[in-house]
Design a protein around this motif. Sequence first.
Motif, PDB file in Angstrom:
ATOM      1  N   LEU A   1       0.695  -1.100  -0.177  1.00  9.93           N
ATOM      2  CA  LEU A   1      -0.070   0.121  -0.108  1.00  9.93           C
ATOM      3  C   LEU A   1       0.872   1.071  -0.003  1.00  9.93           C
ATOM      4  O   LEU A   1       0.548   2.247  -0.537  1.00  9.93           O
ATOM      5  CB  LEU A   1      -1.031  -0.108   0.924  1.00  9.93           C
ATOM      6  N   ALA A   2       1.898   1.237   0.793  1.00  9.94           N
ATOM      7  CA  ALA A   2       2.915   2.474   0.953  1.00  9.94           C
ATOM      8  C   ALA A   2       3.303   2.489  -0.545  1.00  9.94           C
ATOM      9  O   ALA A   2       3.592   3.553  -1.027  1.00  9.94           O
ATOM     10  CB  ALA A   2       3.883   2.245   1.745  1.00  9.94           C
ATOM     11  N   ARG A   3       3.737   1.477  -1.515  1.00  8.46           N
ATOM     12  CA  ARG A   3       4.394   1.757  -2.636  1.00  8.46           C
ATOM     13  C   ARG A   3       3.261   2.215  -3.780  1.00  8.46           C
ATOM     14  O   ARG A   3       3.534   3.099  -4.404  1.00  8.46           O
ATOM     15  CB  ARG A   3       4.786   0.134  -3.262  1.00  8.46           C
ATOM     16  N   LEU A   4       1.957   1.948  -3.543  1.00  7.86           N
ATOM     17  CA  LEU A   4       1.010   2.370  -4.218  1.00  7.86           C
ATOM     18  C   LEU A   4       0.726   3.975  -3.983  1.00  7.86           C
ATOM     19  O   LEU A   4       0.636   4.816  -5.024  1.00  7.86           O
ATOM     20  CB  LEU A   4      -0.363   1.516  -4.183  1.00  7.86           C
ATOM     21  N   ARG A   5       0.882   4.206  -2.647  1.00 11.44           N
ATOM     22  CA  ARG A   5       0.608   5.559  -2.269  1.00 11.44           C
ATOM     23  C   ARG A   5       1.679   6.429  -2.827  1.00 11.44           C
ATOM     24  O   ARG A   5       1.520   7.575  -3.195  1.00 11.44           O
ATOM     25  CB  ARG A   5       0.644   5.697  -0.668  1.00 11.44           C
ATOM     26  N   HIS A   6       3.103   6.058  -2.734  1.00 15.75           N
ATOM     27  CA  HIS A   6       4.174   6.788  -3.179  1.00 15.75           C
ATOM     28  C   HIS A   6       3.783   7.110  -5.015  1.00 15.75           C
ATOM     29  O   HIS A   6       3.928   8.185  -5.208  1.00 15.75           O
ATOM     30  CB  HIS A   6       5.659   6.005  -3.177  1.00 15.75           C
ATOM     31  N   LEU A   7       3.583   6.089  -5.583  1.00 21.96           N
ATOM     32  CA  LEU A   7       3.408   6.339  -6.957  1.00 21.96           C
ATOM     33  C   LEU A   7       2.223   7.213  -7.323  1.00 21.96           C
ATOM     34  O   LEU A   7       2.281   8.096  -8.221  1.00 21.96           O
ATOM     35  CB  LEU A   7       3.054   4.774  -7.704  1.00 21.96           C
TER      36      LEU A   7
ATOM     37  N   HIS B   1       1.518   3.817 -16.119  1.00 24.10           N
ATOM     38  CA  HIS B   1       1.629   2.460 -16.644  1.00 24.10           C
ATOM     39  C   HIS B   1       2.309   1.714 -15.411  1.00 24.10           C
ATOM     40  O   HIS B   1       2.080   0.494 -15.185  1.00 24.10           O
ATOM     41  CB  HIS B   1       2.720   2.541 -17.846  1.00 24.10           C
ATOM     42  N   GLU B   2       3.277   2.294 -14.859  1.00 22.73           N
ATOM     43  CA  GLU B   2       3.883   1.609 -13.590  1.00 22.73           C
ATOM     44  C   GLU B   2       2.962   1.412 -12.522  1.00 22.73           C
ATOM     45  O   GLU B   2       2.854   0.285 -11.820  1.00 22.73           O
ATOM     46  CB  GLU B   2       4.961   2.724 -13.056  1.00 22.73           C
ATOM     47  N   PHE B   3       2.049   2.155 -12.359  1.00 22.95           N
ATOM     48  CA  PHE B   3       1.031   2.104 -11.190  1.00 22.95           C
ATOM     49  C   PHE B   3       0.200   0.922 -11.357  1.00 22.95           C
ATOM     50  O   PHE B   3      -0.124   0.036 -10.750  1.00 22.95           O
ATOM     51  CB  PHE B   3       0.181   3.425 -10.915  1.00 22.95           C
ATOM     52  N   HIS B   4      -0.414   1.035 -12.859  1.00 18.45           N
ATOM     53  CA  HIS B   4      -1.354  -0.131 -13.316  1.00 18.45           C
ATOM     54  C   HIS B   4      -0.708  -1.229 -13.389  1.00 18.45           C
ATOM     55  O   HIS B   4      -1.346  -2.372 -12.719  1.00 18.45           O
ATOM     56  CB  HIS B   4      -2.134   0.109 -14.620  1.00 18.45           C
ATOM     57  N   SER B   5       0.713  -1.448 -13.560  1.00 18.00           N
ATOM     58  CA  SER B   5       1.432  -2.674 -13.636  1.00 18.00           C
ATOM     59  C   SER B   5       1.500  -3.045 -12.154  1.00 18.00           C
ATOM     60  O   SER B   5       1.562  -4.541 -11.905  1.00 18.00           O
ATOM     61  CB  SER B   5       2.696  -2.606 -14.304  1.00 18.00           C
TER      62      SER B   5
ATOM     63  N   GLN C   1      -1.675  -4.757 -10.981  1.00 17.42           N
ATOM     64  CA  GLN C   1      -1.408  -6.125 -11.610  1.00 17.42           C
ATOM     65  C   GLN C   1      -0.654  -7.038 -10.957  1.00 17.42           C
ATOM     66  O   GLN C   1      -1.162  -8.168 -10.782  1.00 17.42           O
ATOM     67  CB  GLN C   1      -1.267  -6.079 -13.036  1.00 17.42           C
ATOM     68  N   ALA C   2       0.366  -6.662 -10.627  1.00 17.71           N
ATOM     69  CA  ALA C   2       1.348  -7.585  -9.788  1.00 17.71           C
ATOM     70  C   ALA C   2       0.853  -8.165  -8.470  1.00 17.71           C
ATOM     71  O   ALA C   2       0.926  -8.911  -7.806  1.00 17.71           O
ATOM     72  CB  ALA C   2       2.638  -7.041  -9.797  1.00 17.71           C
ATOM     73  N   LEU C   3       0.281  -7.080  -7.827  1.00 20.13           N
ATOM     74  CA  LEU C   3      -0.362  -7.202  -6.271  1.00 20.13           C
ATOM     75  C   LEU C   3      -1.496  -8.005  -6.450  1.00 20.13           C
ATOM     76  O   LEU C   3      -1.716  -8.988  -5.516  1.00 20.13           O
ATOM     77  CB  LEU C   3      -0.843  -5.770  -5.805  1.00 20.13           C
TER      78      LEU C   3
END
Length: 235
Positions: A109-115, A136-140, A143-145
Amino acid sequence: MPDPIPLRGASLHDGVASRLRTMIFEGQLAPGGWVDEKQLAATWQVSRTPLREALKVLASEGLVELVPHRGCRVVEISDADADDLFPVMALLEGRCALEAVRNADDTALARLRHLHGELERHAAAGDIEAYFRLNHEFHSLVQALADNRWLDRVTGDLRRFMRLMRGRQLQLPGRLQASINEHRVLMDAFEQRDAHRAERAMHDHLLAQLVAFKKLRQPARSRRAPSATPATSRG
């Protein structure tokens, strides 16, 4: 310009294919444009054989088209393709979001929040290119999560074709701000651990992109439309 660093090694055509993908996704090889095999081979200091093998790989992925006796050109996504592709991606990415919420720990969640914070910054600056890349990085990451290999396989395959459009809908006036607003709704669903709300938010986000894409191409259609010639009476 292509990367001038020579390519070496046993999996030479894999390296060539990787560079070609990058050039396509970065817009260095434009949709509908022809691939200059001679120039690329000279720049990368490789023979035409690994280059042609790499182009066969990209053709199997649907990124380029091999035209007999003419060469190879980059695939261009038509209006009809976009009309069909966006709703499918909306379903797939919506499911990715749902499963990602269920799987995401505090670190994820912290990674998503940063992006998302970086997306906010690029949106505020009006930097469409940077926003597109990070989006693109956020959506990827979402997808990975999701961590579903079958969902990942089909979503990743179709995402390549989305990238061919390079976020053209972001050029529509007001679309960049609308997009970040949609991301705020999505992030709030993640923060609240509301998987079904995240699914709806991501689904609606993709369909909003299609609406913007259609609006953006309407003026171009109008310019291409032939002007009506008034009928003349004959006496």
